[in-house]
Design an enzyme around this catalytic site. Structure first.
Site, PDB file in Angstrom:
ATOM      1  N   LYS A 113       0.839  -1.182   0.000  1.00 16.74           N
ATOM      2  CA  LYS A 113       0.000   0.000   0.000  1.00 16.74           C
ATOM      3  C   LYS A 113       0.886   1.248   0.000  1.00 16.74           C
ATOM      4  O   LYS A 113       2.040   1.165   0.392  1.00 16.74           O
ATOM      5  CB  LYS A 113      -0.963   0.009   1.188  1.00 16.74           C
ATOM      6  CG  LYS A 113      -0.415  -0.367   2.553  1.00 16.74           C
ATOM      7  CD  LYS A 113       0.729   0.363   3.161  1.00 16.74           C
ATOM      8  CE  LYS A 113       0.643   1.839   3.357  1.00 16.74           C
ATOM      9  NZ  LYS A 113       1.971   2.391   3.768  1.00 16.74           N
ATOM     10  N   TYR A 117      -3.133   4.346   6.938  1.00 14.20           N
ATOM     11  CA  TYR A 117      -3.450   3.388   8.002  1.00 14.20           C
ATOM     12  C   TYR A 117      -4.667   3.857   8.795  1.00 14.20           C
ATOM     13  O   TYR A 117      -5.533   3.059   9.161  1.00 14.20           O
ATOM     14  CB  TYR A 117      -2.257   3.215   8.942  1.00 14.20           C
ATOM     15  CG  TYR A 117      -1.128   2.425   8.366  1.00 14.20           C
ATOM     16  CD1 TYR A 117      -1.157   1.034   8.345  1.00 14.20           C
ATOM     17  CD2 TYR A 117      -0.004   3.061   7.837  1.00 14.20           C
ATOM     18  CE1 TYR A 117      -0.108   0.300   7.820  1.00 14.20           C
ATOM     19  CE2 TYR A 117       1.051   2.337   7.312  1.00 14.20           C
ATOM     20  CZ  TYR A 117       0.998   0.959   7.299  1.00 14.20           C
ATOM     21  OH  TYR A 117       2.043   0.228   6.767  1.00 14.20           O
TER      22      TYR A 117
END
Length: 424
Positions: free
Chosen positions: A165, A250
């Site tokens: 990511k 996150y």
């Protein structure tokens, strides 16, 4: 053809449509699972009384011949410090190839991990992976702007793809990655390690079971003090942005998977200190607010100039749960506060402590199971695309100085595949 390739059928995953996230967006399909190779399982009688916490079953790792062979693409900090060591805890995977632009470094790492010379590639020879039947999956651990190119090339080489990511720098690149893997009938997973981590899995279950009552608020902070201004994370063309897509994702992702919802309105606030050489091209700090269909709201901060901070708190009508640290590779702690059943005039604050095996081994074992059993990854490409679309909207909000409304599906976990089975 190797065992895992036989298990992969020619059935295609249903695709995400382009454009905005809508109520008719992608939903994980249900695939008919092929039976994986089976080996005898070893069991032992319990050692402890029923009053003690339950121990996990024996690891029972798969034999080498049954494991999924991986090529790790990129040998930077994350690969050398976390991903390669994680193969030692993996039950379903083996490291068989490395891809690096530095031949000497690749050879040194290959000796450490037993990778044969035939398993060493550079970026020019990357496409030759198609001729290596030992490699069934590749793990893309490259600067963000390279994710799309190497995912497409890996799919065209006939390999399943697991990508770090953020998935890519733009929604268009994400869609290109999804389309390439569908066209090649290969699986695509995004490395959202915390969606496989035991404490986060427990917190997700608590939220779904209403253990905290109706969810109302979420706060999260993820910051670190970056150093070298010349690293790729400080180059907009390579990273796509600064603190937001790197560490802020996150917080964004956690708000989505803990609530199960998708935001319908976002607002972002960006800041960079004038004269700081690190932030000529990317933002130093990004704070953002998310509003969800149920009324649930999230407020999050991310920064490249604060002492390391990695905390979160999920608040409901009947209690709260907090993690500090909440986003680290290890050492996670989960605390819960609710009204005491034994003493109604008091709150009970408890800590739930789970084993902490490698988060990278867990996510890779899940992806390997999906390859072997022909199931949809819990965090497929569509999950990564959803985050990148929201990040794009947050940057737009920051530029325009106002909230941005989004269309979002109203079903829970709209872009995720089936929950992972315990691995690692």
């Amino acid at each position: 053809m190797d065992d895992a390739s036989r298990l992969w059928t020619r059935r295609r995953m249903l695709g995400a449509t382009g454009g905005l996230i809508t109520a008719g967006a992608w939903m994980p399909p249900v695939l008919a699972a092929a039976a994986p190779p089976s080996s005898p399982k070893v069991t032992l009688p319990p050692l402890f009384a029923p009053t003690e916490r339950e121990r996990p079953p024996l690891p029972n790792p798969q034999p080498d011949a049954e494991r999924v062979g991986w090529a790790v693409v990129g040998l930077g900090h994350l690969s050398l410090e976390e991903i390669l060591p994680a193969f030692g805890q993996s039950k379903r995977n083996k490291l068989v190839a490395l891809v690096s632009g530095d031949r000497a470094k690749a050879q040194a790492v290959a000796k450490e991990y037993g990778v044969p010379d035939k398993g060493l590639y550079d970026y020019k020879s990357f496409d030759q992976l198609k001729d290596n039947p030992d490699v069934q999956a590749v793990y893309i651990v490259l600067p963000n702007h390279m994710h799309a190119e190497y995912t497409v090339r890996a799919a065209q080489a006939g390999k399943h793809v697991f990508c770090e990511k953020p998935m890519a720098n733009t929604p268009a690149e994400c869609q290109q990655m999804i389309d390439a893997c569908k066209k090649a009938d290969r699986k695509l997973g995004i490395a959202y390690r915390l969606q496989y981590e035991p404490h986060h899995r427990a917190l997700i279950q608590m939220a779904r079971d209403k253990e905290l009552g109706t969810l109302k608020l979420f706060t999260a902070n993820n910051g670190q003090n970056q150093g070298d201004p010349n690293q790729w994370r400080h180059k907009k063309a390579m990273a796509g942005g600064g603190a937001l897509p790197d560490v802020g994702i996150y917080c964004l992702s956690a708000a989505r998977y803990l609530s199960g919802e998708e935001p319908i309105e976002v607002q972002g606030f960006s800041h960079s200190t004038p004269g700081d050489a690190r932030f000529k091209e990317v933002e130093e700090t990004f704070a953002f607010h998310l509003r969800f269909p149920s009324g649930f709201q999230a407020h999050c901060t991310s920064s490249y100039s604060t002492h390391e901070t990695k905390d979160l708190r999920l608040m409901g009508t009947d209690g709260w749960a907090a993690m500090d640290p909440g986003f680290s590779y290890s050492g996670l702690r989960l605390r819960i506060a609710t009204k005491s059943k034994a003493f109604p005039k008091a709150d009970d604050t408890t800590e739930r402590s789970f084993g902490q095996p490698s988060q990278f081994a867990r996510e890779m074992d899940h992806f390997a199971r999906c390859v072997q059993e022909n199931t949809v990854p819990h965090t497929p490409g569509e999950e990564g695309l959803a985050d990148v679309r929201i990040i794009e909207a947050l940057y737009r909000s920051s530029r325009e100085g106002k909230a941005v409304k989004l269309e979002a599906p109203r079903k829970l976990d709209a872009f995720r595949g089936p929950p992972p089975k315990e691995e690692g």
